[in-house]
Design a protein around this motif. Structure first.
Motif, mmCIF file in Angstrom:
data_model
loop_
_atom_site.group_PDB
_atom_site.id
_atom_site.type_symbol
_atom_site.label_atom_id
_atom_site.label_comp_id
_atom_site.label_asym_id
_atom_site.label_seq_id
_atom_site.Cartn_x
_atom_site.Cartn_y
_atom_site.Cartn_z
ATOM 1 N N TYR A 285 29.708 32.309 31.887
ATOM 2 C CA TYR A 285 29.939 32.694 33.279
ATOM 3 C C TYR A 285 30.768 33.979 33.325
ATOM 4 O O TYR A 285 31.918 34.015 32.860
ATOM 5 C CB TYR A 285 30.667 31.590 34.049
ATOM 6 N N VAL A 286 30.156 35.040 33.827
ATOM 7 C CA VAL A 286 30.838 36.320 33.973
ATOM 8 C C VAL A 286 31.687 36.222 35.238
ATOM 9 O O VAL A 286 31.147 36.149 36.348
ATOM 10 C CB VAL A 286 29.789 37.456 34.092
ATOM 11 N N SER A 287 32.991 36.182 35.058
ATOM 12 C CA SER A 287 33.863 35.738 36.163
ATOM 13 C C SER A 287 33.948 36.739 37.303
ATOM 14 O O SER A 287 34.396 36.404 38.401
ATOM 15 C CB SER A 287 35.276 35.500 35.628
ATOM 16 N N ARG A 288 33.547 37.973 37.041
ATOM 17 C CA ARG A 288 33.653 38.961 38.126
ATOM 18 C C ARG A 288 32.486 39.930 38.042
ATOM 19 O O ARG A 288 31.858 40.057 36.996
ATOM 20 C CB ARG A 288 34.963 39.724 38.015
ATOM 21 N N GLU A 289 32.221 40.620 39.130
ATOM 22 C CA GLU A 289 31.169 41.648 39.098
ATOM 23 C C GLU A 289 31.707 42.863 38.343
ATOM 24 O O GLU A 289 32.920 43.010 38.164
ATOM 25 C CB GLU A 289 30.796 42.021 40.543
ATOM 26 N N GLY A 290 30.809 43.701 37.888
ATOM 27 C CA GLY A 290 31.234 44.912 37.173
ATOM 28 C C GLY A 290 31.059 44.734 35.673
ATOM 29 O O GLY A 290 30.273 43.932 35.218
ATOM 30 N N VAL A 291 31.848 45.502 34.937
ATOM 31 C CA VAL A 291 31.674 45.516 33.478
ATOM 32 C C VAL A 291 32.877 44.867 32.786
ATOM 33 O O VAL A 291 33.862 44.512 33.441
ATOM 34 C CB VAL A 291 31.489 46.976 32.973
ATOM 35 N N THR A 292 32.777 44.745 31.467
ATOM 36 C CA THR A 292 33.877 44.125 30.700
ATOM 37 C C THR A 292 35.107 45.032 30.747
ATOM 38 O O THR A 292 35.010 46.236 30.974
ATOM 39 C CB THR A 292 33.459 43.985 29.226
ATOM 40 N N GLY A 293 36.258 44.425 30.549
ATOM 41 C CA GLY A 293 37.503 45.217 30.499
ATOM 42 C C GLY A 293 38.678 44.374 30.958
ATOM 43 O O GLY A 293 38.528 43.488 31.799
ATOM 44 N N THR A 294 39.855 44.653 30.384
ATOM 45 C CA THR A 294 41.036 43.851 30.739
ATOM 46 C C THR A 294 41.387 44.048 32.215
ATOM 47 O O THR A 294 41.121 45.100 32.810
ATOM 48 C CB THR A 294 42.257 44.288 29.894
ATOM 49 N N ARG A 295 41.939 43.008 32.824
ATOM 50 C CA ARG A 295 42.347 43.082 34.235
ATOM 51 C C ARG A 295 43.741 42.483 34.373
ATOM 52 O O ARG A 295 44.142 41.667 33.547
ATOM 53 C CB ARG A 295 41.379 42.261 35.114
ATOM 54 N N ASP A 296 44.441 42.849 35.414
ATOM 55 C CA ASP A 296 45.777 42.286 35.639
ATOM 56 C C ASP A 296 45.704 40.857 36.163
ATOM 57 O O ASP A 296 46.597 40.045 35.914
ATOM 58 C CB ASP A 296 46.551 43.147 36.661
ATOM 59 N N SER A 297 44.676 40.572 36.936
ATOM 60 C CA SER A 297 44.637 39.221 37.519
ATOM 61 C C SER A 297 43.228 38.647 37.466
ATOM 62 O O SER A 297 42.248 39.382 37.316
ATOM 63 C CB SER A 297 45.098 39.301 38.989
ATOM 64 N N LEU A 298 43.184 37.338 37.597
ATOM 65 C CA LEU A 298 41.895 36.631 37.613
ATOM 66 C C LEU A 298 41.343 36.665 39.041
ATOM 67 O O LEU A 298 42.093 36.832 40.000
ATOM 68 C CB LEU A 298 42.110 35.173 37.192
#
Ligand SMILES: O=P(O)(O)OC[C@@H](O)[C@@H](O)c1c[nH]c2ccccc12
Length: 275
Positions: free
Chosen positions: A183-196
């Protein structure tokens, strides 16, 4: 056991074990051969020895459309190091020789499979010790030939569900999947994020209501608290760019790469141990 049975049992066995331990599996993504074959082997060994339960190995590709900058740069480093199909399968063989029970899932763009001949690619992957295959840009509806080759060779399939996937299509994707659902938790591409993203638990629960297959969650997971939260709703937590970026930050010294990766795993993996 026949090859087919061994392959399927590694993935199922691992998720059964982590479920019995009351935790999610730690799934790590690294680009095969980044920044070179020997350092990549040492990096894989380090994350496995520090808590990884399932290894996702990315096959370097010149046009990784689903990947963010960190993974794109890793693919470029690997391609510059001459990492092709032969080197990827050599890496898998060497990891398999050291870790007989570790599930290895190959993440590849379909072009690389199709160009080499689907049956040959799947056969060679299985022989090298690959357990599962995620073709990142191949919708399950068009994966009939590939799925048939995987079934014949005992390779399991992994397919992606995105936040935008309509409910009826989730059912179709689940029907085509034999390994686990990503499950790809967000739209867009891979990459670190500050929040879920918000609503992750509900989204994963909707998928799990339609399948008994393990559901792993990735994209942006890069802190211990992320791992802890996702680990409470998913069967597996995927961390990629954070680890790939660590390799990038320590290019030139295998020792530093491994020390930094070990430190990162020590920081992240306790997040999965449920008290
Ligand atoms: O890098 P992140 O944000 O931690 O996400 C994992 C991701 O890198 C890995 O699972 C992956 C690498 N390439 C992909 C392409 C599509 C889906 C997933 C992937």
């Amino acid at each position: 056991m026949a090859a087919a049975v061994v392959a399927s049992s590694r993935i199922q066995k691992t998720f059964s074990r982590t479920q019995a331990e009351g935790r999610a599996a730690f799934v790590a993504y690294l680009c095969a051969g980044d920044p070179d074959l020997e350092t990549s082997l040492a990096a894989c060994r380090t994350v496995i020895e520090n808590g990884v339960d399932v290894l996702e190995l990315g096959v370097p590709f010149s046009d990784p459309l689903a990947d963010g900058v960190t993974n794109q740069l890793a693919a470029q480093r690997a391609l510059r190091a001459g990492i092709g199909r032969k080197q990827v399968f050599e890496l898998v063989r060497r990891i398999r020789a050291e870790f007989s029970e570790l599930p290895i899932v190959l993440y590849t763009y379909y072009n690389l499979v199709f160009a080499n001949g689907i049956d040959d690619y799947v056969r060679e992957a299985r022989a090298a010790g690959v357990d599962g295959l995620l073709t990142l840009d191949l919708p399950p509806e068009e994966a009939g030939e590939l799925s048939a080759a995987c079934e014949e060779q005992g390779l399991q399939t992994v397919f992606i569900v995105a936040p935008t996937t309509p409910a009826e299509r989730v059912t179709r994707i689940v029907e085509c999947t034999t390994g686990f659902i990503y499950y790809v938790s967000r739209e867009g591409v891979t990459g670190t994020r500050d929040s879920l993203v918000a609503g992750l638990g509900e989204a994963v629960a909707k998928i799990k209501a339609r399948t008994t297959l393990p559901v792993v969650v990735g994209f942006g997971i890069s802190k211990r608290e992320h791992v802890q939260v996702v680990g409470t709703v998913a069967d597996g937590v995927v961390v990629g760019s954070l680890l790939v970026g660590t390799i990038a930050d320590n290019i030139g010294s295998t020792e530093r790469v491994c020390a930094a990766l070990a430190e990162q795993m020590r920081e992240l993996s306790p997040g999965l141990v449920r008290s």
